[in-house]
Design a protein around this motif. Sequence first.
Motif, PDB file in Angstrom:
ATOM      1  N   ALA A  10       5.123   4.121 -14.305  1.00 44.42           N
ATOM      2  CA  ALA A  10       6.353   4.174 -13.506  1.00 44.42           C
ATOM      3  C   ALA A  10       6.095   4.915 -12.203  1.00 44.42           C
ATOM      4  CB  ALA A  10       7.468   4.880 -14.295  1.00 44.42           C
ATOM      5  N   THR A  37       7.354  -2.101 -18.792  1.00 38.95           N
ATOM      6  CA  THR A  37       8.768  -1.851 -19.087  1.00 38.95           C
ATOM      7  C   THR A  37       9.342  -2.930 -19.989  1.00 38.95           C
ATOM      8  OG1 THR A  37       9.034  -0.773 -16.935  1.00 38.95           O
ATOM      9  CG2 THR A  37      11.037  -1.487 -18.050  1.00 38.95           C
ATOM     10  N   ALA A  60      11.357   5.953 -15.533  1.00 39.68           N
ATOM     11  CA  ALA A  60      10.261   6.914 -15.711  1.00 39.68           C
ATOM     12  C   ALA A  60      10.522   7.795 -16.934  1.00 39.68           C
ATOM     13  CB  ALA A  60      10.098   7.758 -14.455  1.00 39.68           C
ATOM     14  N   HIS A  63       9.734   5.847 -19.974  1.00 37.67           N
ATOM     15  CA  HIS A  63       8.291   5.757 -20.214  1.00 37.67           C
ATOM     16  C   HIS A  63       7.750   7.063 -20.787  1.00 37.67           C
ATOM     17  CE1 HIS A  63       7.003   1.815 -18.617  1.00 37.67           C
ATOM     18  NE2 HIS A  63       8.072   1.901 -17.854  1.00 37.67           N
ATOM     19  N   TYR A 196       7.146   0.448  -7.092  1.00 38.14           N
ATOM     20  CA  TYR A 196       7.587   0.572  -8.479  1.00 38.14           C
ATOM     21  C   TYR A 196       8.794  -0.313  -8.783  1.00 38.14           C
ATOM     22  CZ  TYR A 196      10.152   4.254  -5.945  1.00 38.14           C
ATOM     23  OH  TYR A 196      10.880   4.954  -5.011  1.00 38.14           O
ATOM     24  N   ASP A 200       7.355  -4.167 -11.043  1.00 36.60           N
ATOM     25  CA  ASP A 200       7.849  -4.024 -12.411  1.00 36.60           C
ATOM     26  C   ASP A 200       8.667  -5.275 -12.723  1.00 36.60           C
ATOM     27  OD1 ASP A 200       9.404  -3.410 -14.750  1.00 36.60           O
ATOM     28  OD2 ASP A 200       8.974  -1.292 -14.409  1.00 36.60           O
TER      29      ASP A 200
END
Length: 324
Positions: A10, A37, A60, A63, A196, A200
């Motif tokens: 992340a 993700t 984040a 994660h 990011y 993703d």
Amino acid sequence: MSQVVGIPRALLYYELYPMWKAFFDSLGVKTVLSPPTNKRILEDGVRNTVDEVCLPVKLAVGHVFELKEKTDYIFLPKVISIVPGEYNCPKILGLPDFARYYLTDGHQLIDTSINLHETRRDLWKFFSEVGSRLGFKQLKTRLAYEKARRAQKEYNKLLLQNNYPEEAMDILQGRMVERRKETAGDINIAVVGHSYVLYDEYINLSVFEKLKKQGVNIYTPQVLADKVMRSETASLYKRLYWSLAQQVLGAAYYYMQAPFISGVIHITPFGCGVDSMIGELMDKYVGEVKKPFMRLVLDEHTGEAGFVTRIEAFLDMLKRRKLP
């Protein structure tokens, strides 16, 4: 028993992971990377953060939760500054404090600060502290640091050669990479945003694949040299405060005036304070250059149907502009 360090997939993972990975590998420290993700990770992040934080920070945290049961340490440095004279987003700076609140079951957080605001030479200070924290002597840490710098340099070169971040990471690790098929369409679109978000695929609803299926050639900020993007923002009244904003806005300015680009799409997470400012600057510039432009705002509730409809409408407009 060997130490295991978890690295969340992340935020600055897409910018700096090769450097981190090379450093720990050189020290002989095993690393575990959180998976791409998924629904569970997103739900964990949303459930354990306040509404006011942006989607990437929620992710984040999700994660971090994914790594709690698999590692001894969570590597989550406080990245204050990566370019002299500039800073990172306050929410990125505060992420280690979010994580520390939840790591109450014996996990240790490696939250050493990276602060290159004064000079890039302070990067060694960061790695020195991390090595010491893990019990390594200065000589071994120094050798690992030099390998880490070389890995990051090679990674940056691969990005400029139009490799997506995870493709470039695979190449660095010596893994076979099936070269993605480039679209042979007649519409070139620049997609700008924070790495990011752009890379993703879960949170951006696989926007690149959707565009390619429509015959679109895609251009991103990562294929532009840093000096090119910075030159585009040099005419601003004041230097941008945030490093990642320099990248996004500089790429947007470059592509908005590039004759080979048919249109520009800005992908931004809801609640991003940095993007709320540079978005205004983009809107003003679009009015001057008259380039087709669309902003797609994402959050945890974004529905795919409406997302696809907006993309299709934008592409229809671009196609009509090409008609005689």
